[in-house]
Design an enzyme around this catalytic site. Sequence first.
Site, PDB file in Angstrom:
ATOM      1  N   TYR A 215       0.834  -1.204   0.000  1.00 59.73           N
ATOM      2  CA  TYR A 215       0.000   0.000   0.000  1.00 59.73           C
ATOM      3  C   TYR A 215       0.870   1.255   0.000  1.00 59.73           C
ATOM      4  O   TYR A 215       1.807   1.376   0.790  1.00 59.73           O
ATOM      5  CB  TYR A 215      -0.912   0.026   1.221  1.00 59.73           C
ATOM      6  CG  TYR A 215      -1.867   1.197   1.184  1.00 59.73           C
ATOM      7  CD1 TYR A 215      -2.907   1.223   0.270  1.00 59.73           C
ATOM      8  CD2 TYR A 215      -1.690   2.290   2.027  1.00 59.73           C
ATOM      9  CE1 TYR A 215      -3.778   2.311   0.205  1.00 59.73           C
ATOM     10  CE2 TYR A 215      -2.557   3.371   1.974  1.00 59.73           C
ATOM     11  CZ  TYR A 215      -3.595   3.378   1.052  1.00 59.73           C
ATOM     12  OH  TYR A 215      -4.437   4.450   0.974  1.00 59.73           O
TER      13      TYR A 215
ATOM     14  N   GLN B 270      10.824  16.601   8.956  1.00 59.40           N
ATOM     15  CA  GLN B 270       9.807  15.631   9.357  1.00 59.40           C
ATOM     16  C   GLN B 270       8.491  16.325   9.674  1.00 59.40           C
ATOM     17  O   GLN B 270       7.416  15.791   9.415  1.00 59.40           O
ATOM     18  CB  GLN B 270      10.280  14.824  10.564  1.00 59.40           C
ATOM     19  CG  GLN B 270      11.465  13.919  10.275  1.00 59.40           C
ATOM     20  CD  GLN B 270      11.232  13.034   9.061  1.00 59.40           C
ATOM     21  OE1 GLN B 270      11.855  13.222   8.016  1.00 59.40           O
ATOM     22  NE2 GLN B 270      10.333  12.077   9.179  1.00 59.40           N
TER      23      GLN B 270
ATOM     24  N   THR C 248       4.756  10.094  11.363  1.00 61.36           N
ATOM     25  CA  THR C 248       6.215  10.090  11.359  1.00 61.36           C
ATOM     26  C   THR C 248       6.798  10.856  12.534  1.00 61.36           C
ATOM     27  O   THR C 248       6.168  11.749  13.099  1.00 61.36           O
ATOM     28  CB  THR C 248       6.737  10.676  10.030  1.00 61.36           C
ATOM     29  OG1 THR C 248       8.140  10.385   9.905  1.00 61.36           O
ATOM     30  CG2 THR C 248       6.513  12.165   9.947  1.00 61.36           C
TER      31      THR C 248
ATOM     32  N   ASP D 138      15.223   8.648   3.516  1.00 64.36           N
ATOM     33  CA  ASP D 138      13.940   8.637   2.832  1.00 64.36           C
ATOM     34  C   ASP D 138      14.084   8.289   1.362  1.00 64.36           C
ATOM     35  O   ASP D 138      13.158   7.725   0.761  1.00 64.36           O
ATOM     36  CB  ASP D 138      13.271  10.018   2.953  1.00 64.36           C
ATOM     37  CG  ASP D 138      12.675  10.258   4.323  1.00 64.36           C
ATOM     38  OD1 ASP D 138      12.499   9.288   5.071  1.00 64.36           O
ATOM     39  OD2 ASP D 138      12.391  11.422   4.640  1.00 64.36           O
TER      40      ASP D 138
ATOM     41  N   GLU E  32       4.492 -34.448  31.123  1.00 67.44           N
ATOM     42  CA  GLU E  32       3.455 -33.519  30.671  1.00 67.44           C
ATOM     43  C   GLU E  32       2.075 -34.183  30.606  1.00 67.44           C
ATOM     44  O   GLU E  32       1.113 -33.561  30.156  1.00 67.44           O
ATOM     45  CB  GLU E  32       3.825 -32.965  29.290  1.00 67.44           C
ATOM     46  CG  GLU E  32       5.070 -32.084  29.327  1.00 67.44           C
ATOM     47  CD  GLU E  32       5.310 -31.340  28.021  1.00 67.44           C
ATOM     48  OE1 GLU E  32       4.629 -31.663  27.019  1.00 67.44           O
ATOM     49  OE2 GLU E  32       6.159 -30.431  28.004  1.00 67.44           O
TER      50      GLU E  32
ATOM     51  N   HIS F  65       2.168 -39.154  23.155  1.00 70.63           N
ATOM     52  CA  HIS F  65       3.360 -38.619  22.504  1.00 70.63           C
ATOM     53  C   HIS F  65       4.494 -39.654  22.588  1.00 70.63           C
ATOM     54  O   HIS F  65       5.210 -39.892  21.620  1.00 70.63           O
ATOM     55  CB  HIS F  65       3.814 -37.320  23.191  1.00 70.63           C
ATOM     56  CG  HIS F  65       3.016 -36.113  22.789  1.00 70.63           C
ATOM     57  ND1 HIS F  65       1.663 -36.029  22.970  1.00 70.63           N
ATOM     58  CD2 HIS F  65       3.406 -34.941  22.217  1.00 70.63           C
ATOM     59  CE1 HIS F  65       1.244 -34.846  22.543  1.00 70.63           C
ATOM     60  NE2 HIS F  65       2.289 -34.169  22.073  1.00 70.63           N
TER      61      HIS F  65
ATOM     62  N   ASN G 174      -2.859   6.261   7.137  1.00 69.34           N
ATOM     63  CA  ASN G 174      -3.438   7.013   8.247  1.00 69.34           C
ATOM     64  C   ASN G 174      -4.025   6.074   9.305  1.00 69.34           C
ATOM     65  O   ASN G 174      -3.821   4.861   9.282  1.00 69.34           O
ATOM     66  CB  ASN G 174      -4.486   7.997   7.728  1.00 69.34           C
ATOM     67  CG  ASN G 174      -5.646   7.284   7.046  1.00 69.34           C
ATOM     68  OD1 ASN G 174      -5.805   6.071   7.146  1.00 69.34           O
ATOM     69  ND2 ASN G 174      -6.463   8.042   6.345  1.00 69.34           N
TER      70      ASN G 174
ATOM     71  N   GLN H 129     -10.216   0.308   2.635  1.00 67.14           N
ATOM     72  CA  GLN H 129     -10.792  -0.592   1.634  1.00 67.14           C
ATOM     73  C   GLN H 129      -9.709  -1.322   0.831  1.00 67.14           C
ATOM     74  O   GLN H 129      -9.911  -2.459   0.403  1.00 67.14           O
ATOM     75  CB  GLN H 129     -11.758   0.162   0.712  1.00 67.14           C
ATOM     76  CG  GLN H 129     -11.181   1.349  -0.014  1.00 67.14           C
ATOM     77  CD  GLN H 129     -11.292   2.650   0.769  1.00 67.14           C
ATOM     78  OE1 GLN H 129     -11.283   2.649   1.990  1.00 67.14           O
ATOM     79  NE2 GLN H 129     -11.408   3.757   0.065  1.00 67.14           N
TER      80      GLN H 129
ATOM     81  N   GLU I  92      11.317   6.472  15.578  1.00 65.64           N
ATOM     82  CA  GLU I  92      11.323   5.954  14.210  1.00 65.64           C
ATOM     83  C   GLU I  92      12.641   6.319  13.535  1.00 65.64           C
ATOM     84  O   GLU I  92      13.337   5.469  12.980  1.00 65.64           O
ATOM     85  CB  GLU I  92      10.149   6.557  13.441  1.00 65.64           C
ATOM     86  CG  GLU I  92      10.089   6.134  11.979  1.00 65.64           C
ATOM     87  CD  GLU I  92       9.064   6.930  11.190  1.00 65.64           C
ATOM     88  OE1 GLU I  92       8.740   6.503  10.071  1.00 65.64           O
ATOM     89  OE2 GLU I  92       8.595   7.983  11.671  1.00 65.64           O
ATOM     90  N   HIS I  93      12.978   7.614  13.551  1.00 65.00           N
ATOM     91  CA  HIS I  93      14.254   8.103  13.031  1.00 65.00           C
ATOM     92  C   HIS I  93      15.016   8.746  14.185  1.00 65.00           C
ATOM     93  O   HIS I  93      14.479   9.628  14.854  1.00 65.00           O
ATOM     94  CB  HIS I  93      14.051   9.165  11.955  1.00 65.00           C
ATOM     95  CG  HIS I  93      13.087   8.800  10.879  1.00 65.00           C
ATOM     96  ND1 HIS I  93      11.764   9.209  10.894  1.00 65.00           N
ATOM     97  CD2 HIS I  93      13.242   8.082   9.735  1.00 65.00           C
ATOM     98  CE1 HIS I  93      11.157   8.755   9.810  1.00 65.00           C
ATOM     99  NE2 HIS I  93      12.032   8.065   9.097  1.00 65.00           N
TER     100      HIS I  93
ATOM    101  N   HIS J 280       5.705  16.689   6.962  1.00 64.67           N
ATOM    102  CA  HIS J 280       4.858  15.561   6.560  1.00 64.67           C
ATOM    103  C   HIS J 280       3.407  15.759   6.969  1.00 64.67           C
ATOM    104  O   HIS J 280       2.491  15.452   6.212  1.00 64.67           O
ATOM    105  CB  HIS J 280       5.348  14.264   7.218  1.00 64.67           C
ATOM    106  CG  HIS J 280       6.414  13.555   6.463  1.00 64.67           C
ATOM    107  ND1 HIS J 280       6.193  12.927   5.264  1.00 64.67           N
ATOM    108  CD2 HIS J 280       7.724  13.376   6.744  1.00 64.67           C
ATOM    109  CE1 HIS J 280       7.323  12.390   4.841  1.00 64.67           C
ATOM    110  NE2 HIS J 280       8.270  12.643   5.719  1.00 64.67           N
TER     111      HIS J 280
END
Length: 476
Positions: free
Chosen positions: A164, A302, A280, A405, A459, A464, A257, A228, A371-372, A305
């Site tokens: 995506y 950043q 971000t 990036d 057990e 087994h 998002n 979707q 993240e960064h 964004h």
Amino acid sequence: MTTSPDSAEPSNIQVPSTSQAPSNSQVRANTPAVDFRTVDLRGRSLSLAELRGAVPRARQQTVADAEQKVGDIITAVRQRGFAALSDFALAFDGVEQAHPRVPAAALRSALDGLDPAVSSALQESISRARRFADGQRPADVDISLGDGAVVSQKWVPVARVGLYVPGGLAVYPSSVIMNVVPALAAGVESIALASPPQKDFGGLPHPTILAAAALLGIDEVYAIGGAQAIAAFAYGVPGEAGTPALEPVDVVTGPGNIFVATAKRLVKGVVGIDSEAGTTEIAILADSTARPAFVAADLISQAEHDPKAASVLITDSVQLAADVREELELQAASTKHSQRVREALSGPQSGVVLVDDLDQGIAACDAYAAEHLEIMTADAPAVAARIRNAGAIFVGDYSPVSLGDYCAGSNHVLPTSGTAAFSSGLNVTTFLRAIQVINYSEAALGQVSGHIVSLSGAEDLPAHGDAVTVRFQGAR
């Protein structure tokens, strides 16, 4: 470079026209100052839990409403297929859509029309990302535990992935590269890509997105946005009246998002996902040797964004903090997306964290788990080696986040919101499965048969043990 706004969450941010841009003095006179807040940790001995609570964070978003909406979207896609996708394209994107598959001719046309400079830049980005991704694939292993006793682990790519690429406030051909390249390096044979339809481009995704897909040889591209798209990838969409089906995938990756992240959470288990990425964020660990103009520029990079983007400076230098604030005012006034930048820098998710020394700064970085994370200190490589929690670490004055990036070769799809403490960025292993193979001979099984019987009894699972002893009682 995780993103937030997308087709299912229209933004009301107004970007001023650049045709008659006001002067810097006019902008500064007509806009509020950047309210880059301070969190002072000096003189305080804090536990990890206290540090995590003290560092700047965005206010927790309520997901209950998003879950209800996303659940309804997923149900509609499962029940009504392409008809539901067409309804959502009209409702969210203002696009009338007969079928979301992007024609091959549109991909070729987008590539043919691509600006040569952008084409060259994308090809360089692809080349560097491929070299790094090709080196990430782990080796298969065979371990001999005795004569006739071999345990192996082999890495096998998933069969099909759905990638995506968001829309919203910016165009992200770089996200096409970051998703596609590691999937190809892993050996995935079937790759589908989705990006929101754009009213300005005839209901297709942005042409630069299409061109990037074409450069990478991806021909299965869909004009589907938001939750979707995730639903369509997870459950597939059957073909109707001669229209081709959209086959379900095994793994879904890519940022988006809150609706995209929520959709990924709801389909996790039906398919694998990379992460539930949030907005971000950047943290910069800097001392008095750092250059204020560089620090401010990277914080702003950043912040542009998204108004909810997080920009955090962690430093033991009060003078540096003051100098960076001055630079933020100057640079925010002149940058194109000034309003967006100011809102992000003034939010609760952004600010200066003052610490006593480098040790406390490193502890704050690990608590924040950015993240960064940029390191702008004396002996930056040594400091970077001490960091445990970060999606990606950028070392020194000449490794800004924007390098990562686009052209560093690293991947910019990274964990956010503190999840770098336990998760990794997108990489080749995202698209691989480790399969263990056990191959024992009769003699090798016999050597451990007594242990198996003992453990199965401990057990209270005697069958087994029986499954082993039956093999040594003669053929039946």
